[in-house]
Write a protein that holds these residues in place. Structure first.
Motif, PDB file in Angstrom:
ATOM      1  N   LEU A 128     -24.234  27.748  26.165  1.00 17.34           N
ATOM      2  CA  LEU A 128     -23.771  26.779  25.179  1.00 17.34           C
ATOM      3  C   LEU A 128     -23.916  27.347  23.769  1.00 17.34           C
ATOM      4  N   GLY A 129     -24.982  28.134  23.543  1.00 13.90           N
ATOM      5  CA  GLY A 129     -25.271  28.618  22.194  1.00 13.90           C
ATOM      6  C   GLY A 129     -24.451  29.830  21.771  1.00 13.90           C
ATOM      7  N   LEU A 130     -23.949  30.603  22.741  1.00 13.51           N
ATOM      8  CA  LEU A 130     -23.286  31.868  22.391  1.00 13.51           C
ATOM      9  C   LEU A 130     -22.103  31.699  21.440  1.00 13.51           C
ATOM     10  N   PHE A 131     -21.278  30.720  21.728  1.00 12.44           N
ATOM     11  CA  PHE A 131     -20.094  30.492  20.894  1.00 12.44           C
ATOM     12  C   PHE A 131     -20.520  30.176  19.459  1.00 12.44           C
ATOM     13  N   PHE A 132     -21.524  29.305  19.344  1.00 10.98           N
ATOM     14  CA  PHE A 132     -21.964  28.901  18.005  1.00 10.98           C
ATOM     15  C   PHE A 132     -22.684  30.054  17.307  1.00 10.98           C
ATOM     16  N   MET A 133     -23.430  30.819  18.084  1.00  9.66           N
ATOM     17  CA  MET A 133     -24.101  31.979  17.511  1.00  9.66           C
ATOM     18  C   MET A 133     -23.054  32.928  16.899  1.00  9.66           C
ATOM     19  N   ALA A 134     -21.987  33.152  17.633  1.00  7.11           N
ATOM     20  CA  ALA A 134     -20.929  34.044  17.145  1.00  7.11           C
ATOM     21  C   ALA A 134     -20.331  33.498  15.848  1.00  7.11           C
ATOM     22  N   THR A 135     -20.127  32.176  15.824  1.00  2.00           N
ATOM     23  CA  THR A 135     -19.553  31.560  14.631  1.00  2.00           C
ATOM     24  C   THR A 135     -20.480  31.749  13.427  1.00  2.00           C
ATOM     25  N   TYR A 136     -21.789  31.477  13.632  1.00  2.00           N
ATOM     26  CA  TYR A 136     -22.732  31.584  12.513  1.00  2.00           C
ATOM     27  C   TYR A 136     -22.882  33.047  12.070  1.00  2.00           C
ATOM     28  N   THR A 137     -22.811  33.961  12.993  1.00  2.00           N
ATOM     29  CA  THR A 137     -22.903  35.377  12.648  1.00  2.00           C
ATOM     30  C   THR A 137     -21.761  35.749  11.698  1.00  2.00           C
ATOM     31  N   ARG A 138     -20.573  35.381  12.111  1.00  2.00           N
ATOM     32  CA  ARG A 138     -19.390  35.720  11.309  1.00  2.00           C
ATOM     33  C   ARG A 138     -19.435  35.021   9.952  1.00  2.00           C
ATOM     34  N   MET A 139     -19.819  33.749   9.981  1.00  2.00           N
ATOM     35  CA  MET A 139     -19.864  32.969   8.743  1.00  2.00           C
ATOM     36  C   MET A 139     -20.930  33.531   7.786  1.00  2.00           C
ATOM     37  N   THR A 140     -22.120  33.823   8.322  1.00  2.00           N
ATOM     38  CA  THR A 140     -23.212  34.344   7.478  1.00  2.00           C
ATOM     39  C   THR A 140     -22.801  35.683   6.875  1.00  2.00           C
ATOM     40  N   ARG A 141     -22.226  36.537   7.689  1.00  2.00           N
ATOM     41  CA  ARG A 141     -21.813  37.863   7.212  1.00  2.00           C
ATOM     42  C   ARG A 141     -20.811  37.734   6.065  1.00  2.00           C
ATOM     43  N   ALA A 142     -19.757  36.942   6.296  1.00  2.00           N
ATOM     44  CA  ALA A 142     -18.700  36.798   5.293  1.00  2.00           C
ATOM     45  C   ALA A 142     -19.258  36.191   4.005  1.00  2.00           C
ATOM     46  N   SER A 143     -20.086  35.166   4.194  1.00  2.00           N
ATOM     47  CA  SER A 143     -20.617  34.464   3.040  1.00  2.00           C
ATOM     48  C   SER A 143     -21.559  35.363   2.232  1.00  2.00           C
ATOM     49  N   MET A 144     -22.373  36.148   2.928  1.00  2.00           N
ATOM     50  CA  MET A 144     -23.309  37.040   2.237  1.00  2.00           C
ATOM     51  C   MET A 144     -22.569  38.136   1.470  1.00  2.00           C
ATOM     52  N   LEU A 145     -21.527  38.664   2.097  1.00  2.00           N
ATOM     53  CA  LEU A 145     -20.761  39.724   1.416  1.00  2.00           C
ATOM     54  C   LEU A 145     -20.127  39.183   0.137  1.00  2.00           C
ATOM     55  N   GLU A 146     -19.712  37.923   0.189  1.00  2.00           N
ATOM     56  CA  GLU A 146     -19.089  37.310  -0.973  1.00  2.00           C
ATOM     57  C   GLU A 146     -20.126  37.098  -2.087  1.00  2.00           C
ATOM     58  N   VAL A 147     -21.284  36.549  -1.686  1.00  2.00           N
ATOM     59  CA  VAL A 147     -22.333  36.258  -2.676  1.00  2.00           C
ATOM     60  C   VAL A 147     -22.848  37.554  -3.307  1.00  2.00           C
ATOM     61  N   LYS A 148     -22.922  38.607  -2.485  1.00  2.00           N
ATOM     62  CA  LYS A 148     -23.449  39.892  -2.972  1.00  2.00           C
ATOM     63  C   LYS A 148     -22.680  40.410  -4.190  1.00  2.00           C
ATOM     64  N   ARG A 149     -21.397  40.035  -4.259  1.00  2.00           N
ATOM     65  CA  ARG A 149     -20.556  40.549  -5.343  1.00  2.00           C
ATOM     66  C   ARG A 149     -20.699  39.740  -6.642  1.00  2.00           C
ATOM     67  N   LEU A 150     -21.419  38.611  -6.562  1.00  2.00           N
ATOM     68  CA  LEU A 150     -21.492  37.737  -7.738  1.00  2.00           C
ATOM     69  C   LEU A 150     -22.447  38.305  -8.806  1.00  2.00           C
ATOM     70  N   ASP A 151     -22.240  37.831 -10.037  1.00  2.00           N
ATOM     71  CA  ASP A 151     -22.970  38.396 -11.177  1.00  2.00           C
ATOM     72  C   ASP A 151     -24.479  38.225 -11.091  1.00  2.00           C
ATOM     73  N   PHE A 152     -24.930  37.043 -10.586  1.00  2.00           N
ATOM     74  CA  PHE A 152     -26.376  36.820 -10.607  1.00  2.00           C
ATOM     75  C   PHE A 152     -27.119  37.804  -9.696  1.00  2.00           C
ATOM     76  N   VAL A 153     -26.406  38.330  -8.678  1.00  2.00           N
ATOM     77  CA  VAL A 153     -27.042  39.342  -7.814  1.00  2.00           C
ATOM     78  C   VAL A 153     -27.199  40.648  -8.607  1.00  2.00           C
ATOM     79  N   LYS A 154     -26.136  40.964  -9.378  1.00  2.00           N
ATOM     80  CA  LYS A 154     -26.215  42.160 -10.217  1.00  2.00           C
ATOM     81  C   LYS A 154     -27.386  42.007 -11.203  1.00  2.00           C
ATOM     82  N   THR A 155     -27.504  40.802 -11.786  1.00  2.00           N
ATOM     83  CA  THR A 155     -28.584  40.528 -12.735  1.00  2.00           C
ATOM     84  C   THR A 155     -29.944  40.735 -12.069  1.00  2.00           C
ATOM     85  N   ALA A 156     -30.067  40.192 -10.847  1.00  2.00           N
ATOM     86  CA  ALA A 156     -31.334  40.322 -10.112  1.00  2.00           C
ATOM     87  C   ALA A 156     -31.667  41.791  -9.909  1.00  2.00           C
TER      88      ALA A 156
END
Lengths: 516, 323
Positions: free
Chosen positions: B196-224
């Motif tokens: 039951l969890g595998l499908f959702f795990m795959a979804t969260y993996t993809r979502m977390t990856r995409a979201s993190m890559l996007e946030v990484k490019r933002l200015d406040f990360v550069k500032t940090a």
């Protein structure tokens, strides 16, 4: 007519004849599959297949039936029939107790008859010929019929007429009686536990009236909803018995070849499931007999038997299965002949009108069969549209006559008067109900034959009547008979004597034992 | 915050009642009458029998009256009586709910924990072999139907390797107690929960990856980074925390989907939960039981959504509760 005394010969011993080679061993637990989960276990209130399978161990009837459908003693130890064939006297076994220790007497039989007339549709129909039931003493019950009724001795098995404990049901609201979910019977096993969705546990009745029986200590009925998972449960050794119909038919050959696995097709003689296609005789092209005959010729029933049902079963010749009384194969034959089917369709003036086909939503095997029949009918030029429904939706469509062709299979209960006539007589045409004459066939001659056949004496007269009825029906093709189905029971070879009567696993495991 | 919760609960109750009324009519739109189904199962049907059953079910009453009786019952926490199962609906659901909660919450926890973990790794090592491997596996699990994963799991882990039981909640007849019982249940739980969890795990993996890559490019990360923070701190406190918002939103939405998935998983693994109860009730047109399960599932989804809203605030303190 000389007085016919059909004495119960206490053939319970005779029934277990195959075991004589080996002495039964006591003890052990059997894990069997039950599917779907029974809605309740009170056989007088609900009578679907799984309920009968589990509760056939808890409850008992007055009689049981041999594979040849001869009556055998159960709660009645003997019986006799009057010369005019209208009075049936049953002598009950003495010393039988309910699982709570109260004695089983004739008062329970009288109460059961009255209750079943209200709660059990089939029992009500079967008892329609009964004028009165009396109990001259605690161990005698006398049924007096309005007129002779040939199949009367065939209505007393546990699923058709289970005995109910009067002391627990009298004066209560039957439908909410707490004993419905913790039933008390006289049978070889007692109800112990039901974890909904998981298992039902039955334990040995130490006070069972047949001394020495049952041999097993416990039965666990495992509830596994998925057919593939049931196969795996057997393969991995978690269950010992797969009753007929538990797994998809295409899995049967594979499972049968497993080590220490035995398979039997026995135990369905009383029910004799016969599959056919309802043909709506009322409207459209199917109102023409020639179109219905064309359907019989168009369908390759040997293919269905050999491929879809893996060689199990038998091609049906008409309205009666070959295992029930008065069957004859001396009827018109319908071999697979597409050319003849096409010619008949042409002769009937069929011009490609759309015909709705309703498969049976009982799983993959039935789905495949639906596709095969559709293909057969399309091959001879019929315009078939498949309608997909679930079981409930399909039942409603059939009951409301909202179909052209529909799959079904029905039990025949050993005698044409009990399980065949209902599908062809015009008085059984009633909208909103299933299992009666839903095809709308009406033939006064057939009506008369079935009416006469039920009450005719002697037996030879009944035979003559029913043979004539079969010939007329096969000529008219009110429905398209397909196969006498066979649902093999798969089990470990160490399970002995599981099936000893014509009622099979529905008759309880009282004779079964484990060769450990 | 309390007024926010009170407001949401009130709204939830109104939504729940609307769901009850809608479901009441939806179920009755489906062809198939419960009385006819039961008559069918009895292997015989005559008008007396069908009428008796209809009277028992209360189906002989006008539809508005049936609805009134049902809603009145729900408001007083009475979910009615299942005539097919001959027991009160609340009792039937109560027997099965713990198994479903155990299954869905385990699957939910596994999928969320592993999904975020794998997604973080994939984003941290974006473009490497590890990232590709995680992405490919996530895609495979995302694409595979639950029933197929279940059957393959049974074939591999039960039939071939004989490591895990193929069905049920516990070993029937073993009469285990205490710790050994917990271990036994856990063994039975592994395959259904993973399936039951595998499908959702795959979804969260993809979502977390995409979201993190996007946030990484933002200015406040550069500032940090410019401030000289360590990579681990930046990833955990700045990138992951901001990247989690869409994952939390999705997880809230998935609470309903999880129960839907439980229907299939519970059926294949013979897990005695309410998913199966719902499926059986649907096939048998057991109206009261089906409506009862819907009410409970809807309530669970509403509660999950409320929890999601509260978690937003924990993840991102900038979010305020509007009252």
């Amino acid at each position: 007519m000389p007085k016919r005394v059909l004495l119960g010969l206490l053939l319970a011993c005779g029934l277990t004849a195959p075991t004589l080679a080996q002495e039964p061993k006591t003890g052990g637990v059997i894990n069997a599959v039950i599917q779907p989960e029974p809605p309740g276990l009170m056989l007088a209130m609900v009578q679907n297949g799984p309920v009968q399978m589990v509760s056939g161990n808890i409850f008992e009837g007055l009689l049981r039936y041999s594979p040849k459908l001869e009556p055998q003693p159960e709660l009645a130890e003997s019986w006799s029939v009057s010369e005019d064939a209208k009075t049936y006297t049953f002598k009950l076994r003495k010393g039988v107790t309910w699982h709570d220790g109260k004695p089983f007497t004739a008062a329970d039989v009288l109460f059961s008859v009255e209750m079943l007339k209200q709660t059990h549709a089939r029992a009500r129909n079967n008892l329609a010929q009964v004028d009165k039931v009396e109990a001259p003493d605690d161990y005698t019950v006398v049924f007096t019929l309005k007129q002779p009724f040939g199949p009367f001795l065939g209505i007393f098995e546990v699923g058709s007429m289970p005995m109910v404990p009067k002391h627990l049901y009298e004066g209560t609201d039957w439908k909410t009686n707490p004993y419905n979910n913790a039933p008390v019977g006289t049978g070889p096993f007692m109800f112990r536990e039901w974890q909904k969705g998981s298992f039902i546990r039955l334990v040995k009745n130490p006070n069972y009236h047949e001394k020495g029986k049952p041999y097993l200590d416990e039965i666990y009925w495992q509830i596994i909803p998925d057919a593939a998972a049931r196969s795996v449960a057997y393969e991995t050794g978690k269950v010992d018995v797969l009753p007929g119909g538990s797994v998809e038919n295409f899995d049967v050959p594979r499972l049968s070849k497993l080590k220490d696995t035995c398979v039997t097709g026995a135990g369905w003689e009383f029910f004799s499931p016969l599959a056919w296609l309802w043909l709506n005789n009322r409207q459209g092209p199917l109102a023409d007999k020639r179109v219905r005959q064309a359907i019989m010729y168009a369908i390759d029933r040997d293919f269905a038997k050999d491929v879809i049902w893996n060689g199990l079963g038998k091609v049906a010749t008409g309205p009666s299965a070959s295992t029930i009384k008065y069957y004859t194969d001396d009827v018109k034959k319908y071999p697979y002949d597409p050319a003849k089917a096409k010619a008949l369709l042409k002769e009937a003036g069929y011009k490609g009108e759309k015909i709705r086909l309703l498969p049976l939503a009982y799983g993959e095997t039935w789905q495949r069969w639906g596709e095969a029949v559709k293909q057969n009918l399309q091959d001879v030029g019929m315009n078939i549209e498949t309608i997909a429904t679930d079981v409930a939706g399909g039942n409603q469509k059939i009951g409301d006559w909202d179909y052209d062709i529909a799959f079904t299979y029905l039990y025949q209960y050993g005698d044409p008067a009990l399980g065949v006539g209902r599908n062809y007589i015009s008085s059984a045409i009633a909208k909103g109900q299933m299992f009666n004459n839903v095809e709308g066939y009406s033939n006064p001659e057939i009506d008369k034959l079935f009416a006469d056949g039920a009450v005719a004496t002697p037996d030879s007269k009944r035979k003559e009547i029913y043979e004539k009825a079969q010939k007329i029906l096969v000529e008219d093709v009110p429905v398209a008979w397909m196969l006498e189905l066979q649902f093999p029971t798969i089990m470990r070879c160490k399970v002995k004597n599981l099936i000893t009567t014509g009622i099979g696993v529905n008759d309880g495991f009282k004779d079964a034992w484990l060769d450990k | 915050m309390l007024s926010f919760i009170a407001q949401r609960v009130l709204k939830g109750v109104i939504v729940l009642l609307a769901i009850v009324v809608l479901n009441f009519f939806l179920i009755r739109l489906a062809p198939g009458d419960p009385a006819v189904v039961m008559a069918g199962e009895a292997g015989a049907s005559d008008q007396i029998f069908v009428n008796q059953l209809r009277e028992k079910f209360g189906l002989d009453k006008p539809l508005p009256e049936q609805l009134f009786i049902y809603v009145k019952g729900v408001v007083t926490l009475d979910l009615g009586f299942s005539f097919r199962q001959q027991a009160p609906v609340a009792k039937l659901i109560g027997e099965r709910l713990p198994a479903t909660l155990l299954l869905t919450l385990t699957a939910f926890a596994i999928s969320l924990a592993l999904g975020i973990l794998f997604g973080t790794f994939a984003a941290r090592f974006a473009g490497t072999f590890l990232d590709t491997a995680i992405t490919v596996f996530a895609l495979i699990f995302y694409a595979m139907p639950i029933f197929w994963v279940a059957l393959m799991g049974i074939l591999l882990f039960s039939v071939t390797m004989d490591w895990l039981p193929s069905f049920g909640y516990e070993t029937v007849g073993a009469n285990l107690t205490g710790f050994s019982h917990a271990v036994d249940v856990a063994k039975h739980l592994i395959m259904p929960a993973m399936t039951l969890g595998l499908f959702f795990m795959a979804t969260y993996t993809r979502m977390t990856r995409a979201s993190m890559l996007e946030v990484k490019r933002l200015d406040f990360v550069k500032t940090a980074r410019a401030k000289g923070l360590s990579d681990a701190v930046i990833q955990r406190r700045h990138v992951l925390r901001n990247a989690l918002l869409p994952v939390v939103t999705l997880a809230g939405v998935h609470s309903g989907t999880l129960i839907g998935g439980a229907v299939i998983t519970e059926t294949v693994f013979a897990w005695p939960g309410i998913g199966r109860l719902m499926y059986d009730a649907l096939l048998q047109r057991d109206y009261n039981l089906l409506l009862g399960v819907f009410v409970i599932c809807s309530a669970m989804v509403l509660i999950f959504n409320l929890i999601t809203d509260l978690v937003y605030r924990l993840v991102d303190p900038r979010i305020e509760f509007a009252s």
